[in-house]
Design an enzyme around this catalytic site. Structure first.
Site, PDB file in Angstrom:
ATOM      1  CG  HIS A 193      33.648  48.019  36.280  1.00  0.00           C
ATOM      2  ND1 HIS A 193      34.359  48.292  35.134  1.00  0.00           N
ATOM      3  CD2 HIS A 193      34.532  47.403  37.098  1.00  0.00           C
ATOM      4  CE1 HIS A 193      35.592  47.865  35.252  1.00  0.00           C
ATOM      5  NE2 HIS A 193      35.733  47.325  36.450  1.00  0.00           N
TER       6      HIS A 193
ATOM      7  CG  ASP B  18      36.100  49.733  31.462  1.00  0.00           C
ATOM      8  OD1 ASP B  18      35.318  49.940  30.518  1.00  0.00           O
ATOM      9  OD2 ASP B  18      35.743  49.747  32.655  1.00  0.00           O
TER      10      ASP B  18
ATOM     11  CG  HIS C 200      33.317  53.276  29.588  1.00  0.00           C
ATOM     12  ND1 HIS C 200      32.897  51.981  29.332  1.00  0.00           N
ATOM     13  CD2 HIS C 200      32.583  54.084  28.781  1.00  0.00           C
ATOM     14  CE1 HIS C 200      31.931  52.010  28.415  1.00  0.00           C
ATOM     15  NE2 HIS C 200      31.728  53.264  28.063  1.00  0.00           N
TER      16      HIS C 200
ATOM     17  CG  ASP D 233      34.916  52.477  34.945  1.00  0.00           C
ATOM     18  OD1 ASP D 233      34.045  53.006  34.219  1.00  0.00           O
ATOM     19  OD2 ASP D 233      35.129  51.252  34.965  1.00  0.00           O
TER      20      ASP D 233
ATOM     21  CG  HIS E 260      28.238  51.423  35.503  1.00  0.00           C
ATOM     22  ND1 HIS E 260      27.753  50.640  34.479  1.00  0.00           N
ATOM     23  CD2 HIS E 260      27.919  52.690  35.157  1.00  0.00           C
ATOM     24  CE1 HIS E 260      27.176  51.384  33.555  1.00  0.00           C
ATOM     25  NE2 HIS E 260      27.267  52.631  33.951  1.00  0.00           N
TER      26      HIS E 260
ATOM     27  CG  ASP F 195      33.385  46.927  31.616  1.00  0.00           C
ATOM     28  OD1 ASP F 195      32.651  46.318  30.814  1.00  0.00           O
ATOM     29  OD2 ASP F 195      33.014  47.938  32.239  1.00  0.00           O
TER      30      ASP F 195
ATOM     31  CG  ASP G 168      32.361  48.334  28.564  1.00  0.00           C
ATOM     32  OD1 ASP G 168      33.602  48.433  28.664  1.00  0.00           O
ATOM     33  OD2 ASP G 168      31.591  49.001  29.284  1.00  0.00           O
TER      34      ASP G 168
ATOM     35  CD  GLU H 239      29.001  47.135  33.735  1.00  0.00           C
ATOM     36  OE1 GLU H 239      27.895  46.920  33.189  1.00  0.00           O
ATOM     37  OE2 GLU H 239      29.169  47.980  34.641  1.00  0.00           O
TER      38      GLU H 239
END
Length: 309
Positions: free
Chosen positions: A104, A126, A128, A130, A143, A229, A231, A278
């Site tokens: 990422h 996402d 997360h 980030d 990332h 992303d 994930d 990712e």
């Protein structure tokens, strides 16, 4: 064919802590990305990959002093410059950049290119946030920092190569957060952006949350960068990612969210650029996550269950 897209590969794993995600662009192409886009009525050109020497040939511990605890900074800077130029040129040529990663950290280049000559917002699908910075990151993996970099947050203030000059903080929207470091959580709360967690999706549904996200991200700007992303999805749906977190969105919720992105784009011409990142083939099962990435990108660019109008 009414929409044009340009596929740009960014085969990096400089920003991740597990090797293999640099093979993501190849896996996504092999899964039939171009065919999926053509089926969506999108005229597709693949320009290949930006330059990214294998991480194993580089020095992860080489530090730029002002970057502090951040690995592969020089390599990420070089990729970001080249990718930003590709994205900017693609938009200037009338096409939608579709960046396929790679980890990422490539979003630093995507956002900088998209915001080079226009005010933009972003929707960040996402697990997360980030929003880590070198001084706050537990791992030093970039990332986990691209949004902080693009916004010039904390240690990235004044780092010209990393910041997206016209990314408006109030047009930043996170969708589906469920794994956020303590300092990141405080920074998200203090930011001008809007955060929707998985709990918000559970309570209000994916339709309402994505519609609100697109409305906020596009309000008063020239376009929206969508960052996907993989994930973001539950690991049962997308096993081939480096930082899986249980409790993510389902296959159908992810498709519905991308369909809403496409619907908003049809009504408001809002989608300026996109990335899917990712995907790690080493951790995947039968290239399942790469196939999912192609399907979701096609949905975001207009593919419909019953075909196009």
């Amino acid at each position: 064919m009414t929409k044009q897209a340009r596929i740009i590969g960014a085969p990096t794993d400089y920003g991740a802590n597990r090797r293999g995600v640099d093979m993501g662009p190849s896996a996504i192409r092999y899964a039939g990305l171009a065919d999926q886009l053509e089926d969506a009525g999108v005229s597709c050109t693949d320009v290949g990959d930006v330059t990214a020497p294998p991480a194993e040939t580089q020095d992860a511990d080489k530090r730029v002093p002002e970057e502090g605890n951040a690995k592969f900074v020089e390599e990420i800077e070089a990729v970001s410059h080249e990718l930003a130029e590709e994205v900017e040129a693609t938009i200037a040529g009338g096409a939608t950049p579709l960046v396929v990663g790679g980890d990422h950290s490539v979003a630093i280049g995507s956002l900088r290119g998209a915001a080079a000559d226009a005010d933009i917002g972003t929707v960040w699908f996402d697990a997360h946030a980030d929003l880590n910075a070198p001084s706050t990151s537990p791992s030093g993996n970039v990332h986990g920092m691209p949004l902080a970099a693009a916004l010039g947050h904390r240690d990235f203030a004044g780092v010209d190569w990393a910041t997206a000059p016209r990314l408006n903080p109030e047009n930043v929207v996170w969708v589906g957060l469920r794994s956020v470091d303590d300092q990141e959580a405080a920074d998200v709360r203090d930011s001008a952006g809007t955060a929707f967690t998985m709990s918000d999706i559970d309570e209000h549904g994916i339709d309402e949350i994505t519609e609100r996200a697109m409305a906020i991200a596009s309000d008063g700007v020239d376009g929206v960068h969508v960052s996907l992303d993989l994930d973001w999805l539950d690991p049962n749906e997308a096993p081939g990612v480096g930082t899986p977190v249980r409790g993510g969105v389902t296959y159908r919720e992810a498709h519905r969210a991308m369909e809403i992105v496409a619907e908003h784009d049809r009504e408001h011409d809002s989608l300026r650029s996109m990335e899917a990142v990712e995907v790690n083939p080493i951790l995947d099962e039968h290239n399942e996550t790469a196939h999912l990435a192609t399907e979701l990108a096609a949905s975001a660019l207009g593919k419909r269950i019953l075909g196009r109008e």
